[in-house]
Scaffold this motif. Structure first.
Motif, PDB file in Angstrom:
ATOM      1  N   GLY A 208     -34.692  -8.561 -13.402  1.00 20.23           N
ATOM      2  CA  GLY A 208     -34.168  -7.843 -14.423  1.00 20.23           C
ATOM      3  C   GLY A 208     -34.981  -7.405 -15.519  1.00 20.23           C
ATOM      4  O   GLY A 208     -34.622  -7.070 -16.704  1.00 20.23           O
ATOM      5  N   ILE A 209     -36.224  -7.488 -15.255  1.00 18.27           N
ATOM      6  CA  ILE A 209     -37.272  -7.320 -16.381  1.00 18.27           C
ATOM      7  C   ILE A 209     -37.989  -5.851 -16.099  1.00 18.27           C
ATOM      8  O   ILE A 209     -38.768  -5.830 -14.802  1.00 18.27           O
ATOM      9  N   ARG A 210     -37.560  -4.727 -16.594  1.00 18.89           N
ATOM     10  CA  ARG A 210     -38.294  -3.481 -16.310  1.00 18.89           C
ATOM     11  C   ARG A 210     -39.500  -3.413 -16.973  1.00 18.89           C
ATOM     12  O   ARG A 210     -39.730  -3.739 -18.240  1.00 18.89           O
ATOM     13  N   VAL A 211     -40.799  -2.703 -16.563  1.00 15.08           N
ATOM     14  CA  VAL A 211     -41.897  -2.506 -16.926  1.00 15.08           C
ATOM     15  C   VAL A 211     -42.353  -1.106 -16.647  1.00 15.08           C
ATOM     16  O   VAL A 211     -42.360  -0.650 -15.480  1.00 15.08           O
ATOM     17  N   ASN A 212     -42.527  -0.403 -17.781  1.00 13.89           N
ATOM     18  CA  ASN A 212     -42.901   0.986 -17.637  1.00 13.89           C
ATOM     19  C   ASN A 212     -44.080   1.361 -18.571  1.00 13.89           C
ATOM     20  O   ASN A 212     -44.464   0.495 -19.419  1.00 13.89           O
ATOM     21  N   ALA A 213     -44.774   2.478 -18.481  1.00 14.04           N
ATOM     22  CA  ALA A 213     -45.734   2.927 -19.571  1.00 14.04           C
ATOM     23  C   ALA A 213     -45.489   4.531 -19.983  1.00 14.04           C
ATOM     24  O   ALA A 213     -44.850   5.178 -19.114  1.00 14.04           O
ATOM     25  N   ILE A 214     -46.044   4.621 -20.866  1.00 12.42           N
ATOM     26  CA  ILE A 214     -46.196   5.976 -21.394  1.00 12.42           C
ATOM     27  C   ILE A 214     -47.684   6.563 -21.465  1.00 12.42           C
ATOM     28  O   ILE A 214     -48.259   5.915 -21.802  1.00 12.42           O
ATOM     29  N   ALA A 215     -47.603   7.816 -21.218  1.00 15.31           N
ATOM     30  CA  ALA A 215     -49.097   8.345 -21.185  1.00 15.31           C
ATOM     31  C   ALA A 215     -49.089   9.512 -22.464  1.00 15.31           C
ATOM     32  O   ALA A 215     -48.775  10.564 -21.760  1.00 15.31           O
ATOM     33  N   PRO A 216     -49.452   9.464 -23.443  1.00 19.43           N
ATOM     34  CA  PRO A 216     -49.383  10.364 -24.435  1.00 19.43           C
ATOM     35  C   PRO A 216     -50.546  11.247 -24.120  1.00 19.43           C
ATOM     36  O   PRO A 216     -51.368  11.006 -23.925  1.00 19.43           O
ATOM     37  N   GLY A 217     -50.359  12.577 -24.747  1.00 21.86           N
ATOM     38  CA  GLY A 217     -51.236  13.754 -24.709  1.00 21.86           C
ATOM     39  C   GLY A 217     -52.025  13.679 -26.132  1.00 21.86           C
ATOM     40  O   GLY A 217     -52.034  12.494 -26.833  1.00 21.86           O
ATOM     41  N   THR A 218     -52.213  14.944 -26.372  1.00 25.37           N
ATOM     42  CA  THR A 218     -52.797  14.719 -27.898  1.00 25.37           C
ATOM     43  C   THR A 218     -51.679  14.304 -29.014  1.00 25.37           C
ATOM     44  O   THR A 218     -50.706  15.106 -29.178  1.00 25.37           O
ATOM     45  N   THR A 219     -52.098  13.286 -29.654  1.00 20.72           N
ATOM     46  CA  THR A 219     -51.055  12.950 -30.551  1.00 20.72           C
ATOM     47  C   THR A 219     -52.159  12.798 -31.939  1.00 20.72           C
ATOM     48  O   THR A 219     -53.211  12.111 -32.162  1.00 20.72           O
ATOM     49  N   LEU A 220     -51.431  12.993 -32.969  1.00 19.95           N
ATOM     50  CA  LEU A 220     -52.033  12.961 -34.271  1.00 19.95           C
ATOM     51  C   LEU A 220     -52.143  11.489 -35.143  1.00 19.95           C
ATOM     52  O   LEU A 220     -51.289  11.496 -35.881  1.00 19.95           O
ATOM     53  N   THR A 221     -52.932  10.797 -34.665  1.00 20.08           N
ATOM     54  CA  THR A 221     -53.232   9.442 -34.998  1.00 20.08           C
ATOM     55  C   THR A 221     -54.629   9.384 -35.288  1.00 20.08           C
ATOM     56  O   THR A 221     -55.438  10.344 -35.342  1.00 20.08           O
ATOM     57  N   GLU A 222     -54.832   8.254 -36.119  1.00 21.66           N
ATOM     58  CA  GLU A 222     -56.480   8.208 -36.762  1.00 21.66           C
ATOM     59  C   GLU A 222     -57.222   8.101 -35.351  1.00 21.66           C
ATOM     60  O   GLU A 222     -58.462   8.577 -35.469  1.00 21.66           O
ATOM     61  N   MET A 223     -56.892   7.552 -34.268  1.00 22.91           N
ATOM     62  CA  MET A 223     -58.012   7.509 -33.110  1.00 22.91           C
ATOM     63  C   MET A 223     -58.290   8.883 -32.840  1.00 22.91           C
ATOM     64  O   MET A 223     -59.343   9.324 -32.657  1.00 22.91           O
ATOM     65  N   MET A 224     -57.415   9.825 -32.836  1.00 27.01           N
ATOM     66  CA  MET A 224     -57.330  11.232 -32.298  1.00 27.01           C
ATOM     67  C   MET A 224     -58.168  12.006 -33.335  1.00 27.01           C
ATOM     68  O   MET A 224     -59.167  12.545 -33.164  1.00 27.01           O
ATOM     69  N   TYR A 225     -58.000  11.781 -34.826  1.00 25.30           N
ATOM     70  CA  TYR A 225     -59.012  12.411 -35.889  1.00 25.30           C
ATOM     71  C   TYR A 225     -60.455  11.857 -35.628  1.00 25.30           C
ATOM     72  O   TYR A 225     -61.286  12.814 -35.961  1.00 25.30           O
ATOM     73  N   ASP A 226     -60.393  10.504 -35.496  1.00 22.33           N
ATOM     74  CA  ASP A 226     -61.826  10.027 -35.036  1.00 22.33           C
ATOM     75  C   ASP A 226     -62.603  10.874 -34.103  1.00 22.33           C
ATOM     76  O   ASP A 226     -63.837  11.045 -34.334  1.00 22.33           O
ATOM     77  N   TRP A 227     -61.891  10.987 -32.861  1.00 23.73           N
ATOM     78  CA  TRP A 227     -62.556  11.766 -31.984  1.00 23.73           C
ATOM     79  C   TRP A 227     -62.617  13.166 -32.239  1.00 23.73           C
ATOM     80  O   TRP A 227     -63.777  13.681 -31.800  1.00 23.73           O
ATOM     81  N   ASP A 228     -61.923  13.704 -32.927  1.00 22.90           N
ATOM     82  CA  ASP A 228     -62.148  15.061 -33.496  1.00 22.90           C
ATOM     83  C   ASP A 228     -63.476  15.098 -34.383  1.00 22.90           C
ATOM     84  O   ASP A 228     -64.213  16.177 -34.302  1.00 22.90           O
ATOM     85  N   VAL A 229     -63.711  14.326 -35.217  1.00 20.92           N
ATOM     86  CA  VAL A 229     -64.636  14.120 -36.088  1.00 20.92           C
ATOM     87  C   VAL A 229     -66.275  14.292 -35.421  1.00 20.92           C
ATOM     88  O   VAL A 229     -67.048  14.575 -35.486  1.00 20.92           O
ATOM     89  N   ALA A 230     -65.977  13.091 -34.121  1.00 17.82           N
ATOM     90  CA  ALA A 230     -67.025  12.791 -33.392  1.00 17.82           C
ATOM     91  C   ALA A 230     -67.387  14.010 -32.577  1.00 17.82           C
ATOM     92  O   ALA A 230     -68.751  14.440 -32.289  1.00 17.82           O
ATOM     93  N   SER A 231     -66.492  14.941 -31.966  1.00 16.23           N
ATOM     94  CA  SER A 231     -66.517  15.881 -31.352  1.00 16.23           C
ATOM     95  C   SER A 231     -65.848  16.961 -31.943  1.00 16.23           C
ATOM     96  O   SER A 231     -64.565  17.429 -31.412  1.00 16.23           O
TER      97      SER A 231
END
Length: 281
Positions: A208-231
Motif C-alpha cells: 500500500g505504498i505508492r511511489v511516483n515521480a514528476i518530470a518538470p520541464g523548464t521551471t523558474l528556479t535558481e538552478m534554471m537561472y544558473d543554467w541560463d547564466v552559464a548558457s
C-alpha cells in the motif's frame, strides 16, 4: 484517510418540478492532504519551498528539510504565518545519516510519516560529458541518485512502521526522458531516479505504498537561472520549444506532486509524470 467529499443528495420524486426542486449546494472538497504528515526534502527554495507551502495549505503537517537552514526557517515562518503547521530540520542528501535523521525527526514530531516528496538535487555546469570532471559526476551521483535511494529506504521503513501505507514522489526531470548534450551527468542520474521509482513501486505496492515521480520541464528556479547564466538564452530557447510557450512557476510543479501524494491518485503508482508544458510531446 478518505478525503472525498460526500455528494449532495437530490430528490427523486417525480412530482417535483424543476422550478420547485431544492437547490443543490456546492460542497467544498476536503483539503488534498488533510491531516497527512509530509516530509519535503529540498524545501528551502524553488519547487521544494513551493511544495511545502502548498502541502500546508492543503492540510498537511509538514517537515521541511534541506542543507540551508536559514532558507528553511524563512519558509517555515511563512507557512506558520499563513496558519499552517510546519517544522524544519537540516538534511544533506549526500550524508546517509543526515537523511535518516530527517525522516526520524518527522516521526518524532508528528508521530508518523504518511507521504514524502524527495525534491532535493544538485546541478552541474553545462557542457559535453568529456568536459565534466569526475568529481562533479561523483557529487551529482551522491546527491541526486544515492541521496534519493537513501531517502526512499528510510521513508518506506517509517511509513511501514507508523502509517502502514502512504506515498512517495521523487523529482526527476524532463531532461531524463531523452539525450541531453548539455547536462549529461544530471540527466543520467535523473533517468536512474525514474528506474528507481518504477522498481520501488513494484516492490512496495503490495504494502500500500505508492511511489511516483514528476518530470518538470523548464521551471523558474535558481538552478534554471544558473543554467541560463552559464548558457545565455537557454530559457528563451526552451520556451520556444514548449507548446505553452512559457516556463513553469514552481508551484505548478508542486501541484502535480501534491496530487500524486494525495488519496485522489490512489490507483497511480510507478509513473513518471511529465509536467513540462508539452516540451517533450
Amino acid at each position: 484517510m478518505n478525503t472525498t467529499a460526500t455528494a449532495p443528495t437530490t430528490s427523486t420524486t417525480s412530482t417535483t418540478s424543476a422550478t420547485t426542486a431544492p437547490l443543490r449546494r456546492e460542497q467544498k472538497p476536503a483539503d488534498l492532504l488533510a491531516d497527512k504528515v509530509a516530509l519535503v526534502i529540498g524545501a528551502g527554495r524553488g519547487i521544494g519551498a513551493a511544495a511545502a507551502r502548498l502541502f500546508a495549505r492543503e492540510g498537511a503537517h509538514v517537515l521541511l528539510a534541506s542543507r540551508a537552514q536559514h532558507e528553511l526557517k524563512t519558509v517555515t515562518e511563512d507557512i506558520r504565518t499563513a496558519g499552517g503547521i510546519a517544522e524544519y530540520t537540516p538534511c544533506d542528501l549526500a550524508d546517509g545519516d543526515s537523511v535518516h535523521a530527517a525522516v526520524e525527526r518527522a516521526v518524532e514530531l508528528y508521530g508518523r510519516l504518511d507521504v514524502a516528496f524527495n525534491n532535493g538535487a544538485t546541478g552541474a555546469p553545462p557542457g559535453p560529458l568529456d568536459q565534466v570532471p569526475v568529481a562533479e559526476l561523483d557529487r551529482v551521483y551522491a546527491v541526486n541518485l544515492k541521496g534519493t535511494w537513501q531517502a526512499m529506504a528510510a521513508e518506506v521503513a517509517a511509513i511501514r512502521a507508523t502509517s502502514g501505507s502512504g506515498a512517495i514522489v521523487n523529482t526527476s526531470s524532463v531532461g531524463s526522458l531523452m539525450g541531453n548534450p548539455e547536462l549529461a551527468a544530471y540527466a543520467a542520474m535523473k533517468r536512474a531516479v525514474n528506474s528507481l521509482t518504477e522498481s520501488a513501486a513494484i516492490t512496495y505496492g503490495p504494502e500500500g505504498i505508492r511511489v511516483n515521480a514528476i518530470a518538470p520541464g523548464t521551471t523558474l528556479t535558481e538552478m534554471m537561472y544558473d543554467w541560463d547564466v552559464a548558457s545565455p538564452g537557454t530559457i528563451e530557447r526552451l520556451n520556444a520549444q514548449t507548446p505553452l510557450r512559457r516556463a513553469a512557476d514552481p508551484v505548478e510543479i508542486a501541484e502535480a506532486a501534491a496530487w500524486l501524494l494525495s488519496d485522489r491518485s490512489s490507483y497511480v503508482t510507478g509513473t513518471v509524470l511529465r509536467v513540462d508544458g508539452g516540451l517533450r510531446s
